[in-house]
Write a protein that holds these residues in place. Sequence first.
Motif, PDB file in Angstrom:
ATOM      1  N   ILE A  65       0.815  -1.047  -0.075  1.00 27.77           N
ATOM      2  CA  ILE A  65      -0.129  -0.016   0.101  1.00 27.77           C
ATOM      3  C   ILE A  65       0.609   1.275   0.026  1.00 27.77           C
ATOM      4  O   ILE A  65       0.592   2.133  -0.660  1.00 27.77           O
ATOM      5  N   ILE A  66       2.023   1.220   0.602  1.00 26.55           N
ATOM      6  CA  ILE A  66       2.876   2.387   0.865  1.00 26.55           C
ATOM      7  C   ILE A  66       3.481   2.579  -0.407  1.00 26.55           C
ATOM      8  O   ILE A  66       3.528   3.838  -0.993  1.00 26.55           O
ATOM      9  N   ASP A  67       3.887   1.568  -1.296  1.00 23.89           N
ATOM     10  CA  ASP A  67       4.518   1.594  -2.417  1.00 23.89           C
ATOM     11  C   ASP A  67       3.615   2.308  -3.397  1.00 23.89           C
ATOM     12  O   ASP A  67       3.828   3.048  -4.327  1.00 23.89           O
ATOM     13  N   VAL A  68       2.214   1.979  -3.440  1.00 22.79           N
ATOM     14  CA  VAL A  68       1.358   2.487  -4.191  1.00 22.79           C
ATOM     15  C   VAL A  68       1.100   3.974  -4.042  1.00 22.79           C
ATOM     16  O   VAL A  68       1.095   4.864  -5.068  1.00 22.79           O
ATOM     17  N   LEU A  69       1.131   4.424  -2.767  1.00 23.25           N
ATOM     18  CA  LEU A  69       0.923   5.697  -2.621  1.00 23.25           C
ATOM     19  C   LEU A  69       2.033   6.359  -3.014  1.00 23.25           C
ATOM     20  O   LEU A  69       1.715   7.689  -3.407  1.00 23.25           O
ATOM     21  N   ALA A  70       3.228   6.033  -2.636  1.00 21.64           N
ATOM     22  CA  ALA A  70       4.230   6.667  -3.218  1.00 21.64           C
ATOM     23  C   ALA A  70       4.233   7.032  -4.548  1.00 21.64           C
ATOM     24  O   ALA A  70       5.009   7.734  -5.077  1.00 21.64           O
ATOM     25  N   SER A  71       3.855   5.937  -5.288  1.00 24.23           N
ATOM     26  CA  SER A  71       3.967   6.061  -6.959  1.00 24.23           C
ATOM     27  C   SER A  71       2.689   6.804  -7.422  1.00 24.23           C
ATOM     28  O   SER A  71       2.837   7.176  -8.566  1.00 24.23           O
ATOM     29  N   GLY A  72       1.626   7.043  -6.666  1.00 28.46           N
ATOM     30  CA  GLY A  72       0.564   7.989  -7.066  1.00 28.46           C
ATOM     31  C   GLY A  72      -0.504   7.133  -7.605  1.00 28.46           C
ATOM     32  O   GLY A  72      -1.525   7.640  -8.198  1.00 28.46           O
ATOM     33  N   ARG A  73      -0.443   5.932  -7.813  1.00 27.12           N
ATOM     34  CA  ARG A  73      -1.371   4.918  -8.462  1.00 27.12           C
ATOM     35  C   ARG A  73      -2.288   4.529  -7.697  1.00 27.12           C
ATOM     36  O   ARG A  73      -2.452   3.278  -6.993  1.00 27.12           O
ATOM     37  N   TYR A  74      -3.268   5.171  -7.108  1.00 26.81           N
ATOM     38  CA  TYR A  74      -4.529   4.865  -6.170  1.00 26.81           C
ATOM     39  C   TYR A  74      -5.548   4.192  -7.117  1.00 26.81           C
ATOM     40  O   TYR A  74      -5.998   4.444  -8.231  1.00 26.81           O
TER      41      TYR A  74
END
Length: 247
Positions: free
Chosen positions: A127-136
């Motif tokens: 989830i943190i990786d998704v948030l950091a990438s901006g791909r929600y």
Amino acid sequence: MGRITEGIKHLIIINVIFFIAGISGLADTLYQYLALWFPLNPNFQIWQVFTHMFLHDFTGFMHILFNMYGLWAFGTPLERMWGRNKFLFFYFSAGLGAGLIHIAANYFFFSQGLDAVMASGLAKQEIIDVLASGRYSPDWYNLASKGTIDGFISAFNAPAVGASGAVYGILVAFAFTFPNAELMMIFLPIPIKAKYFVPLIILGDLVFGFSSVNTGIAHFAHIGGALIGFIMMWYWKKNQFNNNRWN
């Protein structure tokens, strides 16, 4: 208020220098390294708890204008009374407290959303990786209320900037010291004594802070600065701290 005092003059100069640098093309770099990011965000650095106080919104002048006006208008009589050293200690203490309480509030909102998304089967690091990438994923909004998910995403990815937290501490100190001074809000041009005016605007921050309305303002940083300012003023009054300790 008369002639600007030394401590406030230097604070305003530093803030203006950073603002000029930001509008001159360095905004992204300044935000990345000096704004206050959520501790789990890759951009976070420990010094940001301090440096965020010198950055403002670079897309307009109102943010820095209101903060610097508040610093000058309410801080000047305090620095004249306390002296530079005591004033600067108070100012930076309120600003640091504002940053830490802002982080604590963000952890609360982040944890609410994180729990909801993890219930779908994703691991925390994913989830943190998704948030950091901006791909929600739009599917996240099916897991919790819009306010919860928006607060979760904003806590992780929206950096805090501005001297507002420190200025709120100054407002509280002003109300402690000059409780019967009459102040007015721009949208409510009615004189209100400082001892009522300051709690009123802090109450407004509490209401908006816990609401699902995204105002783009770090309300809990304001509350944090006010809280630290109150604690320091209460402690100083109780222990009768005088200016001789700061000379």
